[in-house]
Design an enzyme around this catalytic site. Sequence first.
Site, PDB file in Angstrom:
ATOM      1  N   CYS E  54       0.780  -1.499  -0.201  1.00 39.32           N
ATOM      2  CA  CYS E  54      -0.093  -0.364   0.044  1.00 39.32           C
ATOM      3  C   CYS E  54       0.735   1.027  -0.288  1.00 39.32           C
ATOM      4  O   CYS E  54       1.592   1.391   0.907  1.00 39.32           O
ATOM      5  CB  CYS E  54      -0.966  -0.177   1.386  1.00 39.32           C
ATOM      6  SG  CYS E  54      -1.897   1.238   1.459  1.00 39.32           S
ATOM      7  N   ASP E  61       0.154  -6.006   0.029  1.00 39.09           N
ATOM      8  CA  ASP E  61      -2.124  -6.041  -0.480  1.00 39.09           C
ATOM      9  C   ASP E  61      -1.623  -7.190  -0.916  1.00 39.09           C
ATOM     10  O   ASP E  61      -0.249  -7.620  -1.692  1.00 39.09           O
ATOM     11  CB  ASP E  61      -1.871  -4.840  -1.773  1.00 39.09           C
ATOM     12  CG  ASP E  61      -2.607  -3.737  -1.004  1.00 39.09           C
ATOM     13  OD1 ASP E  61      -3.451  -3.876   0.126  1.00 39.09           O
ATOM     14  OD2 ASP E  61      -2.315  -2.230  -0.734  1.00 39.09           O
ATOM     15  N   GLU E  77       7.729 -14.031 -23.066  1.00 34.43           N
ATOM     16  CA  GLU E  77       8.206 -15.408 -22.450  1.00 34.43           C
ATOM     17  C   GLU E  77       7.835 -15.432 -21.314  1.00 34.43           C
ATOM     18  O   GLU E  77       7.906 -14.618 -20.276  1.00 34.43           O
ATOM     19  CB  GLU E  77       9.838 -15.329 -22.181  1.00 34.43           C
ATOM     20  CG  GLU E  77      10.419 -16.372 -22.536  1.00 34.43           C
ATOM     21  CD  GLU E  77      10.722 -16.661 -20.465  1.00 34.43           C
ATOM     22  OE1 GLU E  77      10.292 -17.492 -20.162  1.00 34.43           O
ATOM     23  OE2 GLU E  77      10.784 -15.729 -20.163  1.00 34.43           O
ATOM     24  N   GLU E  96      -6.000   0.403  -8.489  1.00 36.47           N
ATOM     25  CA  GLU E  96      -6.702   0.559  -9.790  1.00 36.47           C
ATOM     26  C   GLU E  96      -5.321   0.992 -10.328  1.00 36.47           C
ATOM     27  O   GLU E  96      -5.417   0.494 -11.473  1.00 36.47           O
ATOM     28  CB  GLU E  96      -7.216   2.161  -9.376  1.00 36.47           C
ATOM     29  CG  GLU E  96      -9.217   2.022  -8.808  1.00 36.47           C
ATOM     30  CD  GLU E  96      -9.349   2.298  -7.477  1.00 36.47           C
ATOM     31  OE1 GLU E  96      -7.952   1.544  -6.802  1.00 36.47           O
ATOM     32  OE2 GLU E  96     -10.044   2.604  -6.406  1.00 36.47           O
TER      33      GLU E  96
END
Lengths: 156, 156, 156, 156, 156, 156, 156, 156, 156, 156
Positions: E54, E61, E77, E96
């Site tokens: 975060c 997170d 790859e 986001e």
Amino acid sequence: MAEATTDTTGLTLLGRPAGLPASPEEARLERVPNPHPGTRYCVRFAAPEFTSLCPLTGQPDFAHLVIDYIPGEWLVESKSLKLYLGSFRNHGAFHEACTVAIARRLVDELSPEWLRIGGYWYPRGGIPIDIFYATGPVPEGVWVPDQGVPGYRGRG
Amino acid sequence: MAEATTDTTGLTLLGRPAGLPASPEEARLERVPNPHPGTRYCVRFAAPEFTSLCPLTGQPDFAHLVIDYIPGEWLVESKSLKLYLGSFRNHGAFHEACTVAIARRLVDELSPEWLRIGGYWYPRGGIPIDIFYATGPVPEGVWVPDQGVPGYRGRG
Amino acid sequence: MAEATTDTTGLTLLGRPAGLPASPEEARLERVPNPHPGTRYCVRFAAPEFTSLCPLTGQPDFAHLVIDYIPGEWLVESKSLKLYLGSFRNHGAFHEACTVAIARRLVDELSPEWLRIGGYWYPRGGIPIDIFYATGPVPEGVWVPDQGVPGYRGRG
Amino acid sequence: MAEATTDTTGLTLLGRPAGLPASPEEARLERVPNPHPGTRYCVRFAAPEFTSLCPLTGQPDFAHLVIDYIPGEWLVESKSLKLYLGSFRNHGAFHEACTVAIARRLVDELSPEWLRIGGYWYPRGGIPIDIFYATGPVPEGVWVPDQGVPGYRGRG
Amino acid sequence: MAEATTDTTGLTLLGRPAGLPASPEEARLERVPNPHPGTRYCVRFAAPEFTSLCPLTGQPDFAHLVIDYIPGEWLVESKSLKLYLGSFRNHGAFHEACTVAIARRLVDELSPEWLRIGGYWYPRGGIPIDIFYATGPVPEGVWVPDQGVPGYRGRG
Amino acid sequence: MAEATTDTTGLTLLGRPAGLPASPEEARLERVPNPHPGTRYCVRFAAPEFTSLCPLTGQPDFAHLVIDYIPGEWLVESKSLKLYLGSFRNHGAFHEACTVAIARRLVDELSPEWLRIGGYWYPRGGIPIDIFYATGPVPEGVWVPDQGVPGYRGRG
Amino acid sequence: MAEATTDTTGLTLLGRPAGLPASPEEARLERVPNPHPGTRYCVRFAAPEFTSLCPLTGQPDFAHLVIDYIPGEWLVESKSLKLYLGSFRNHGAFHEACTVAIARRLVDELSPEWLRIGGYWYPRGGIPIDIFYATGPVPEGVWVPDQGVPGYRGRG
Amino acid sequence: MAEATTDTTGLTLLGRPAGLPASPEEARLERVPNPHPGTRYCVRFAAPEFTSLCPLTGQPDFAHLVIDYIPGEWLVESKSLKLYLGSFRNHGAFHEACTVAIARRLVDELSPEWLRIGGYWYPRGGIPIDIFYATGPVPEGVWVPDQGVPGYRGRG
Amino acid sequence: MAEATTDTTGLTLLGRPAGLPASPEEARLERVPNPHPGTRYCVRFAAPEFTSLCPLTGQPDFAHLVIDYIPGEWLVESKSLKLYLGSFRNHGAFHEACTVAIARRLVDELSPEWLRIGGYWYPRGGIPIDIFYATGPVPEGVWVPDQGVPGYRGRG
Amino acid sequence: MAEATTDTTGLTLLGRPAGLPASPEEARLERVPNPHPGTRYCVRFAAPEFTSLCPLTGQPDFAHLVIDYIPGEWLVESKSLKLYLGSFRNHGAFHEACTVAIARRLVDELSPEWLRIGGYWYPRGGIPIDIFYATGPVPEGVWVPDQGVPGYRGRG
Ligand SMILES: [Ca+2]
Ligand SMILES: [Ca+2]
Ligand SMILES: [Ca+2]
Ligand SMILES: [Ca+2]
Ligand SMILES: [Ca+2]
Ligand SMILES: [Ca+2]
Ligand SMILES: [Ca+2]
Ligand SMILES: [Ca+2]
Ligand SMILES: [Ca+2]
Ligand SMILES: [Ca+2]
Ligand SMILES: [Ca+2]
Ligand SMILES: [Ca+2]
Ligand SMILES: [Ca+2]
Ligand SMILES: [Ca+2]
Ligand SMILES: [Ca+2]
Ligand SMILES: [Ca+2]
């Protein structure tokens, strides 16, 4: 390619203790600038911890809410969203009215390109009610998967 | 933004004891004004507690019903819907006839913009029958998710 | 609104003992007038108890069949459908041929507006075969949900 | 209505012992005339028992394959398909190359109206790869359900 | 038909020990020529082992990522993809911003015909966020199944 | 080894039309001699089509019932069991009383070595009630699997 | 450690074409010596392709069977088991009698240390019957997992 | 056999409007005599609509509760149970304290032979807490199935 | 408390390229000292990528294997386990013999306190075989959860 | 009955910002007095957001952890548990060693009556490892349900 950063100045709730607002009217929805303003994408919130009151009897109602939106200039700050949803705890409203009103408040605050809400209410009288509201058709070329909340099946 | 309120004057069943109507004909479907009349949204009822009688043998039949509609001026009051569905308890009708008739009664009473019903009947002779009826295509720009009732799989 | 009634005169199998027909050719499919002839809806039968024989080896084959149709003037009487499907018990046919032939027989007898069949056969050689046949695209404005039969996954 | 019969003359593998071909090149795909040549339907094979080798390290790879096709004049004979898929057991190929190559070999042999393959490979480095290839859009009016293979979810 | 071979010259990470890059900027995404350049197909990666930090609190997170793309001249790859995703381990970014940035980096490196990403983040404050981004509508005639990641349901 | 045959003399309901008994008291449970009297095994009936009335309000209640028993000298004839369960349709009883009473009636009629019933009632007031009754511990060495009926989960 | 080998001399059905026996009595169960005679382990067969006839009406019945046994000196050869189960195709027997009889035939032929069968029959009259038979308690120290066949749930 | 009847005299909440009690202390649990006092059986309540407050922060907490008990002389009246659980809406308590306290209150009021509670709390900080409390081992010979509430899995 | 460290000296396969052994006999199982030698715990490996050959026909067989063991002095090094399981790729063995042999080889190499294996084989002739072998009862006080591999269900 | 209250004096982490500890050794586990010290109950934590490093390669590992304990005098404060688990983010340890070490640290800090941990690790080399450790048998009369984490199934 440099990653977009998010401007969090002006936020008053994130990262600080904040009590539950007494009603939806008193709840403050906060927003941050969309870090990818030229890019159309969809944001989904799942909120299974929603409760309000029946406006006739005062008995508690419960719902599982799922909100999808395509941001325009603004993203909703998620802690303020949580507090806004929590503010219905002592608020009386019918299922249809309450679900659509949440969507309209978010539209007011965020002016998203598009928004929808699914309200999946717990059964009363053996029959649950689901409400599905969208501001319009999904904009061309944007990807919005099904919400996929399982239907109510009774027992067995 | 002020939240819409729902006009419940004129309701005779909600919040009062009410016996099961003796037949679908005697059942009274009640309605309230749509609290968001300018907004197109879908309302879903799941009713897994439906039972009627076979018109030939008098033996009980069971079904799981799911009803979706886009309200026009009216919402159906859900307790009256529950009693209407309960009124088939001593009523004889074939699966196809019964399922479509419920939809048409609701259309008569509510004049919705659109309505559909899925009737998922319990198996007879090892083969269940499902009935899917809609008044027409889903109106452009309205969101109506799949009903998602699992198919019958026999055993294993 | 008066509920539609179903004309069952002329049925010879429903509600009476009836032996399994010796072959699909000998099976009699019976029909009743569609009680809602001006209304387009879909009827689904799930038949997980289907078995036939391999035309090369005589070994039993098993399938789970799902049939969807939009009735025109006629509904198939479900007991006669059950007996027709049971009549494949001693009949040899390849998966592709058998599944499509059942659909075509029903089309011949019922002249439905549209019909489809999904044949989900049990694995042979570690590989199951599914057959999906429809008489054409789903007619505009009629609601026909996915059949939703789970794919074969082997073990684990 | 007489049921279609399948012409199996010319088949060399069905109903006889047959060893695994040493490589895809040596595998013989056999075909029979489509018993319903004027009818468009879809055939699905699920093959959860697929294994090949990594072309760089020689280590085994595993996949769950699902093949859908709309036959033209020919059906693939399923035992020859099984042996063809088994012939990758000692063959080295990358996931993308291998999955698409299987589809193209089938297209070469069968000249189907349409074909697609889903290759659902087991994870390497904690990340599985899925390959989805179709020869084009699903032809109008033909019914091809989702393959419905569950996504990889890790643990928990 | 000869199977396509994949040109792996120029790869520096595959088949060799490689440490985790210190940041997304330092991570090197490698690519190989598309072995089926004239064929449109979709490649899916499921990455349930994603973690970042975060940017406000430094707390970890977690997300489950699913990436779909239709290759143009290049395939990514997969070992370099794994290391790139791993490089977010000590990187701070909002949900986001982070999800969309991964998509854009891949677009930069691969110039795919089309790409999308689903970021399914673990709940914070009882509410998980999902991000759905696509570069545009799925190109006509290419098959891209739903990602099918289950929604968050809370408990019970 | 010769297979056991079942003595069906004395049965009055099986294979004949029979109306629903007006009450549990009027329902006749019939029995046949256990075809394997020296062998201890368990018989399970799943009855998801059960409905009765609330003794206070007269409103319908619904339940999914599962009955397990280890026969002694007698097996219950299953059509008579179906009619007995159907006879609760117009009978008023609380969940606890009704579920246990069904078990005791079966014990009275069959004198089984052991019997149990699970009554999985549909929710009222948002809370379903399940009743689990057994005549005692499972007899040593007899195999009785879990009933495995899923718990009620509300929504989401 | 050398791996045990299995003595297959004396088998007449494995690897050769073999027609379906006309009745259970005519079916030949074959056996091979247990390759690990000093080791107690459990063998499970799942047979979802079982069908027999109702001894009263001649109508087909279907079941999903699961058989567990702890071999003594003998293993059952699985092709002969398949043919034995297939031989019930034209055989009339009640559910309870049929399920237990299969177990006893296997006990007769194999003299296993222990054996059990679960017969999961398809519903008749809306109520399926399951039969659970074991020769006795699971021997101490042998591992026999639950059969885990899902219960019947009706619809919804 | 006469069915047991339930003595409902003395109940003050059932079948009448009743507001939510202001706190657990003010909530009144009512009881009726056990209609089968000489019979040991288990009663299960599933309550997915439970919410309380964090005693430190005042933020809402949510839980799915499942309560099992073996009645002695008394049954809890279910409407009073619903109101009692609803009375935690404005009550602050830690998960462990709250869950066990509900069980002890029920034990105080009902003096059951045995009781247990499972409290399945929604995640905080990415980690949900479950509490499992029983008054002691399940009494010999009484049947109490697993509660079977699914574990928390995060995402993916 | 200092965390235990694992002595990895003497390992020859971990972290280095290693080809697939040509047969189980040639495969080398490596081991490391148990880092918690005074503590009884269970280790589970799930291996869904197992394949061997039918000793009679040479056709490939597939299985999902799950191995549980309680280590004594040694842990098996997992890369060597993977290579050992891979070495059955060109090895012919019956299901019963093969599954138990893997267990015994591990017992030979590791001298665990206890070990078990579940072999969940893909269906042949429509009937899959599962093999469950344990060296004895689970030692008192050690926790070994069910393997929970779903049973085979055929189709539908 | 007065509800127990929890003494939270002495806590330094709860309700305050706190950075991730640099290593397990530096992490501080905090505890509060058990609010029901005379009552035996079980507390479960599910932690699907766990990650550590491979001690040989430095590559990230992921696990889903589930911890059950029966408190003695102390409860672990859940925020300090979260930070302790997060402190493995830059810590290298093998699966077996790491899982058992977490359990032992908790035992050291809490002196619980009993504790167990299930560590469900993500697959490496196609094979996941699960570790199950308990301090001993579940104490008599305490209820500890299965953890019920689904097994790894590969694909398909
Ligand atoms: Ca209900
Ligand atoms: Ca049935
Ligand atoms: Ca089945
Ligand atoms: Ca298979
Ligand atoms: Ca698999
Ligand atoms: Ca993984
Ligand atoms: Ca939550
Ligand atoms: Ca509810
Ligand atoms: Ca829920
Ligand atoms: Ca049901
Ligand atoms: Ca149901
Ligand atoms: Ca989480
Ligand atoms: Ca996960
Ligand atoms: Ca099969
Ligand atoms: Ca089936
Ligand atoms: Ca794998």
